[in-house]
Design an enzyme around this catalytic site. Structure first.
Site, PDB file in Angstrom:
ATOM      1  N   LYS A 272       0.850  -1.195   0.000  1.00 48.59           N
ATOM      2  CA  LYS A 272       0.000   0.000   0.000  1.00 48.59           C
ATOM      3  C   LYS A 272       0.883   1.241   0.000  1.00 48.59           C
ATOM      4  O   LYS A 272       1.985   1.220   0.540  1.00 48.59           O
ATOM      5  CB  LYS A 272      -0.857   0.030   1.281  1.00 48.59           C
ATOM      6  CG  LYS A 272      -2.014  -0.933   1.310  1.00 48.59           C
ATOM      7  CD  LYS A 272      -2.794  -0.769   2.610  1.00 48.59           C
ATOM      8  CE  LYS A 272      -3.923  -1.778   2.739  1.00 48.59           C
ATOM      9  NZ  LYS A 272      -4.970  -1.659   1.717  1.00 48.59           N
ATOM     10  N   ARG A 346     -10.047 -11.669   2.028  1.00 48.65           N
ATOM     11  CA  ARG A 346     -10.919 -12.708   1.464  1.00 48.65           C
ATOM     12  C   ARG A 346     -10.240 -14.075   1.475  1.00 48.65           C
ATOM     13  O   ARG A 346     -10.904 -15.107   1.546  1.00 48.65           O
ATOM     14  CB  ARG A 346     -11.349 -12.296   0.051  1.00 48.65           C
ATOM     15  CG  ARG A 346     -10.233 -12.144  -0.927  1.00 48.65           C
ATOM     16  CD  ARG A 346     -10.634 -11.328  -2.146  1.00 48.65           C
ATOM     17  NE  ARG A 346     -10.696  -9.896  -1.850  1.00 48.65           N
ATOM     18  CZ  ARG A 346     -11.017  -8.957  -2.741  1.00 48.65           C
ATOM     19  NH1 ARG A 346     -11.303  -9.305  -3.988  1.00 48.65           N
ATOM     20  NH2 ARG A 346     -11.031  -7.700  -2.402  1.00 48.65           N
TER      21      ARG A 346
HETATM   22  N1  BES Z   1      -7.968  -3.848   4.496  1.00 48.01           N
HETATM   23  C1  BES Z   1      -8.174  -3.411   3.164  1.00 48.01           C
HETATM   24  C2  BES Z   1      -9.499  -2.664   2.967  1.00 48.01           C
HETATM   25  C3  BES Z   1      -9.689  -1.371   3.697  1.00 48.01           C
HETATM   26  C4  BES Z   1      -9.470  -0.177   3.050  1.00 48.01           C
HETATM   27  C5  BES Z   1     -10.150  -1.340   4.994  1.00 48.01           C
HETATM   28  C6  BES Z   1      -9.686   1.028   3.690  1.00 48.01           C
HETATM   29  C7  BES Z   1     -10.366  -0.142   5.649  1.00 48.01           C
HETATM   30  C8  BES Z   1     -10.134   1.034   4.984  1.00 48.01           C
HETATM   31  C9  BES Z   1      -8.184  -4.599   2.210  1.00 48.01           C
HETATM   32  O1  BES Z   1      -7.405  -5.678   2.568  1.00 48.01           O
HETATM   33  C10 BES Z   1      -7.666  -4.101   0.892  1.00 48.01           C
HETATM   34  O2  BES Z   1      -6.548  -3.701   0.854  1.00 48.01           O
HETATM   35  N2  BES Z   1      -8.508  -4.140  -0.130  1.00 48.01           N
HETATM   36  C11 BES Z   1      -8.160  -3.660  -1.423  1.00 48.01           C
HETATM   37  C12 BES Z   1      -8.573  -4.712  -2.420  1.00 48.01           C
HETATM   38  C13 BES Z   1      -8.032  -4.490  -3.790  1.00 48.01           C
HETATM   39  C14 BES Z   1      -6.548  -4.785  -3.820  1.00 48.01           C
HETATM   40  C15 BES Z   1      -8.754  -5.397  -4.753  1.00 48.01           C
HETATM   41  C16 BES Z   1      -8.913  -2.365  -1.672  1.00 48.01           C
HETATM   42  O3  BES Z   1     -10.068  -2.264  -1.260  1.00 48.01           O
HETATM   43  O4  BES Z   1      -8.335  -1.451  -2.225  1.00 48.01           O
HETATM   44 ZN    ZN Z   2      -5.354  -5.488   1.927  1.00 48.25          ZN
END
Ligand code: BES
Ligand code: ZN
Ligand code: ZN
Length: 495
Positions: A272, A346
């Site tokens: 990230k 997931r």
């Molecule tokens: N933990 C994150 C989602 C999240 C984002 C929670 C903001 C709380 C606040 C999750 O694991 C994630 O990173 N999801 C990605 C998925 C993508 C790579 C398909 C997302 O939502 O950007």
């Molecule tokens: Zn994630």
């Protein structure tokens, strides 16, 4: 001496430092003159409308002391959440002016559940997370309320007292979850989550048992998806299973609750950006909800068997971390092509679902800070609800509404299923399209669910308040979902 007491309502202001009075715009102030007139005049001067969330602190003199009447607008369609929010806002105000005694005058419009709403408003609105602050700041932020008197009609006293007890348990459970979310990932490791579960079982007097599987045991159970996520972290993964069995439960209905338990989500090799990582200690909020619920199950005692599952680990980049393009075999036997290591929740949930299904539960509910896409769609106040069963959808929405924790139904659209098809495995962990990320994540989970009635609640938005917007939810972890689930479990235990 209890913090809360219930008293019989009169038509004058009680002799307390601060009285909370509810007022529906356009209606009379529900007091006798001259107090009603004094308040009415002041509100008129302030051009008050009595809208929901409007508050007015009005000072007045009584028996040679300065008192405050804190008028809370009820809006056109008053609901129990107006009470909860109004009381939360009053307690925050009281703390800033160092008031320790509060009276709450129940409105005519709403009598039912007033006790639990007031207690929740006080406890949740007054919450602050202070363990790492210097003593002086801690004392200031903690300034505690000493007495809350709730004034109700004489026929409502017993029900309100009972409601106060429920409110205490629900608030305690939510605060339990908040504390876990607010603690940094440095101190809430997968092992700490496991120990928290053990602690809950120990204190349950035999109602709750716990089983924790370590890496080796998870390997034996074939949890290749969960272990793939855990692979790059130096902390050990822990698969936690809690089980609550009520004393008299002939029907043996079973509910499985699954909480996403990523103690820190760096994204893994699909790292990230710094900003996106800042609050990722909250990625175990689903697990915190499950633990919060279990912390009170042996006291709330719903008449239903409840199982809790948490696949706890950290998502870290490392030389031995999982890579984009890797293919893993999940506990269900299905293979997964991992295209993005940041879509890790997931993967852990897939194996938790398979584990939960071994029980053949009547209902599976998962809570997960799963997608940024859900936050884009619904904002920070609403959770996304994906559900394959209309009765369950209704029960969850009703429970959420009663607790002021709002969920919005989202679609499990068949047309989007092809997006998670993989050329080299049974399924891929991100959609082929840029859009509808919350839906493709839910569809991915559904691959592992089969026919069991199931609800997936994406709490990425409401799990954490960057800033306070709702006074019941001060800045930080919200405990969103805890009260809704306790409410739900109590209700379906009676079905
Ligand atoms: N933990 C994150 C989602 C999240 C984002 C929670 C903001 C709380 C606040 C999750 O694991 C994630 O990173 N999801 C990605 C998925 C993508 C790579 C398909 C997302 O939502 O950007
Ligand atoms: Zn994630
Ligand atoms: Zn995550």
């Amino acid at each position: 001496m209890s913090l809360f007491e219930v008293k019989r309502k009169t038509d004058t202001l009680p002799s307390v430092e601060l009285s909370v009075l509810f007022w529906q715009g356009g209606k009379d102030i529900p007091l006798r003159n001259p107090e009603a007139r004094m308040i009415q005049n002041e509100l008129q001067q302030r051009r008050a409308t009595g809208e929901a969330s409007e508050t007015h602190a009005i000072p007045y003199a009584k028996n040679r002391s300065i008192r405050i009447v804190y008028v809370v607008g009820l809006g056109e369609n008053p609901s129990i959440d107006n009470i909860r929010r109004g009381v939360a806002s009053a307690v925050q105000y009281a703390k800033t002016v160092n008031i320790r005694n509060i009276a709450v005058i129940a409105p005519e419009q709403i009598q039912e559940n007033i006790g639990s709403a007031v207690v929740e408003g006080i406890e949740l609105g007054g919450y602050t997370f202070t363990p790492y602050l210097p003593q002086k700041a801690r004392d200031e932020r903690k300034r505690s309320i000493q007495k809350v008197s709730i004034y109700v009609g004489k026929d409502d006293i017993a029900a309100t007292e009972h409601g106060c007890e429920t409110g205490k348990r629900f608030a305690f459970a939510a605060i339990f979850a908040r504390n876990l979310v607010n603690e940094p990932a440095l101190s809430v490791t997968p092992e700490v989550l496991a120990n928290t579960a053990r602690d809950i079982a120990r204190k349950s007097k035999g109602n709750i048992i716990v089983d924790v599987a370590d890496r080796k045991e998870c390997e034996d159970r074939g949890m290749g998806a969960f272990l793939a996520v855990a692979q790059g972290a130096s902390s050990e993964p822990q698969f936690i299973h809690l089980a609550y069995r009520p004393e008299h439960n002939e029907k043996r209905k079973q509910v499985a609750l699954i909480g996403k338990g990523i103690t820190f989500d760096s994204g893994g090799l699909s790292l990230k950006p710094s900003e996106g990582m800042e609050t990722m200690k909250i990625d175990m909020a689903g697990a915190a909800v499950v633990l919060g619920v279990f912390s009170q199950l042996s006291i709330v005692k719903p008449n239903i068997e409840v199982h809790g599952y948490i696949a706890a680990c950290e998502n870290m980049p490392a030389g031995n971390a999982i890579r984009p393009g890797d293919i893993v075999r999940s506990a269900s036997g299905k293979t997964i092509e991992i295209r993005n290591t940041d879509a890790e929740g997931r993967l852990t949930l897939a194996d938790a679902i398979t584990e939960a299904k071994k029980l053949r539960p009547d209902i599976i509910i998962d809570l997960a800070t799963l997608t940024g896409s859900c936050v884009a769609a619904l904002g920070e106040e609403l959770a996304g609800l994906f559900c394959n069963n209309s009765e369950l959808t209704k029960d969850i929405i009703d429970a959420a509404h009663a607790e002021g924790e709002h969920v919005w139904e989202m679609p499990l659209v068949d047309d989007y299923r092809p997006f998670i098809r993989s050329a080299v495995a049974d399924v891929r962990n991100i959609g082929t399209k840029k859009w509808a990320g919350a839906i493709t994540a839910a569809l991915f989970l559904q691959e592992f669910i089969g026919k069991t009635p199931w609800a997936h609640i994406d709490i990425a938005g409401p799990a954490f308040a960057e800033q306070q917007t709702n006074p019941v939810i001060p800045e930080g972890g919200s405990g969103f979902g805890v009260r809704m689930l306790l409410h739900f479990l109590q209700k379906i235990g009676k079905k």
